[in-house]
Design a protein around this motif. Structure first.
Motif, PDB file in Angstrom:
ATOM      1  N   TYR A   3       0.852  -1.188   0.000  1.00 52.57           N
ATOM      2  CA  TYR A   3       0.000   0.000   0.000  1.00 52.57           C
ATOM      3  C   TYR A   3       0.883   1.232   0.000  1.00 52.57           C
ATOM      4  N   ILE A   5       0.502   5.056   0.694  1.00 51.82           N
ATOM      5  CA  ILE A   5      -0.520   5.859   1.355  1.00 51.82           C
ATOM      6  C   ILE A   5      -0.042   7.294   1.523  1.00 51.82           C
ATOM      7  N   GLY A  19      -6.784   5.202   4.690  1.00 48.88           N
ATOM      8  CA  GLY A  19      -5.350   5.028   4.905  1.00 48.88           C
ATOM      9  C   GLY A  19      -5.027   4.589   6.317  1.00 48.88           C
ATOM     10  N   ILE A  22      -5.846   0.937   6.960  1.00 50.39           N
ATOM     11  CA  ILE A  22      -4.840   0.060   6.348  1.00 50.39           C
ATOM     12  C   ILE A  22      -3.568   0.043   7.179  1.00 50.39           C
ATOM     13  N   CYS A  26      -1.423  -3.389   8.847  1.00 49.78           N
ATOM     14  CA  CYS A  26      -0.241  -3.860   8.115  1.00 49.78           C
ATOM     15  C   CYS A  26       0.795  -4.498   9.043  1.00 49.78           C
ATOM     16  N   ASP A  76       0.594  -7.660   4.431  1.00 43.59           N
ATOM     17  CA  ASP A  76       0.371  -6.270   4.029  1.00 43.59           C
ATOM     18  C   ASP A  76       1.501  -5.381   4.528  1.00 43.59           C
ATOM     19  N   ALA A  78       2.812  -1.238   4.323  1.00 40.24           N
ATOM     20  CA  ALA A  78       2.436   0.133   3.973  1.00 40.24           C
ATOM     21  C   ALA A  78       3.679   0.979   3.771  1.00 40.24           C
ATOM     22  N   TYR A 105      -0.627  -4.183  -5.434  1.00 33.10           N
ATOM     23  CA  TYR A 105      -0.476  -2.907  -4.742  1.00 33.10           C
ATOM     24  C   TYR A 105      -1.762  -2.100  -4.839  1.00 33.10           C
ATOM     25  N   ARG A 106      -1.906  -1.173  -3.920  1.00 35.81           N
ATOM     26  CA  ARG A 106      -3.008  -0.205  -3.930  1.00 35.81           C
ATOM     27  C   ARG A 106      -2.443   1.142  -3.537  1.00 35.81           C
ATOM     28  N   ILE A 108      -3.444   4.904  -2.005  1.00 37.19           N
ATOM     29  CA  ILE A 108      -4.420   5.710  -1.293  1.00 37.19           C
ATOM     30  C   ILE A 108      -3.949   7.159  -1.410  1.00 37.19           C
TER      31      ILE A 108
END
Length: 133
Positions: A3, A5, A19, A22, A26, A76, A78, A105-106, A108
């Motif tokens: 992630y 963020i 965010g 998440i 993590c 996960d 971050a 992946y993502r 934010i």
């Protein structure tokens, strides 16, 4: 999953609700510490987020990205960035490396200097013209 963020521009509370949720779940949370100036100390973020943060300097992100991506395919991770995650090309590179390794992946997004600059009044606004006949 990895992630990226964005933390926004102000203090610890500028992170989005998404965010923050998440970050709190993590396994590891990295704080990018070289492209922007953080307005509060790392300790303030740790207290508000309820998590220990690992500082990631330029060398680690650019040359030792494997440390950040380690096990992100099974847990996960971050990566926190002041402003918006795409404020620096090294952040895009981190995503390219993750993709190459098959790591999802993502992103934010959050406020950055690119959209906050409007507060200085320099943006263009439409002007009203009156037509006198």
């Amino acid at each position: 999953m990895l992630y990226l963020i964005g933390l926004g521009l102000g203090d610890a509370k500028d992170i989005t609700v998404k965010g923050l949720e998440i970050v709190r779940r993590c396994s590891r949370v990295y704080l990018e510490a070289y492209t922007s100036i953080l307005t509060v100390g790392k300790e303030v973020l740790e207290e508000f987020y309820g998590r220990k943060l690992i500082l990631a300097d330029r060398e680690e992100v650019e040359q030792e990205a494997d440390n950040i991506l380690k096990d992100a395919d099974i847990c996960d991770v971050a990566f926190l960035v002041v402003g918006d995650p795409f404020g620096a090309t090294t952040h895009s590179d981190l995503i390219l490396r993750a993709t190459k390794l098959g790591i999802s992946y993502r992103v934010i997004h959050n406020a950055s200097i690119m959209n906050a600059v409007g507060c200085c009044g320099l943006q263009q606004s439409p002007r009203r013209h009156s037509v006198l006949a």
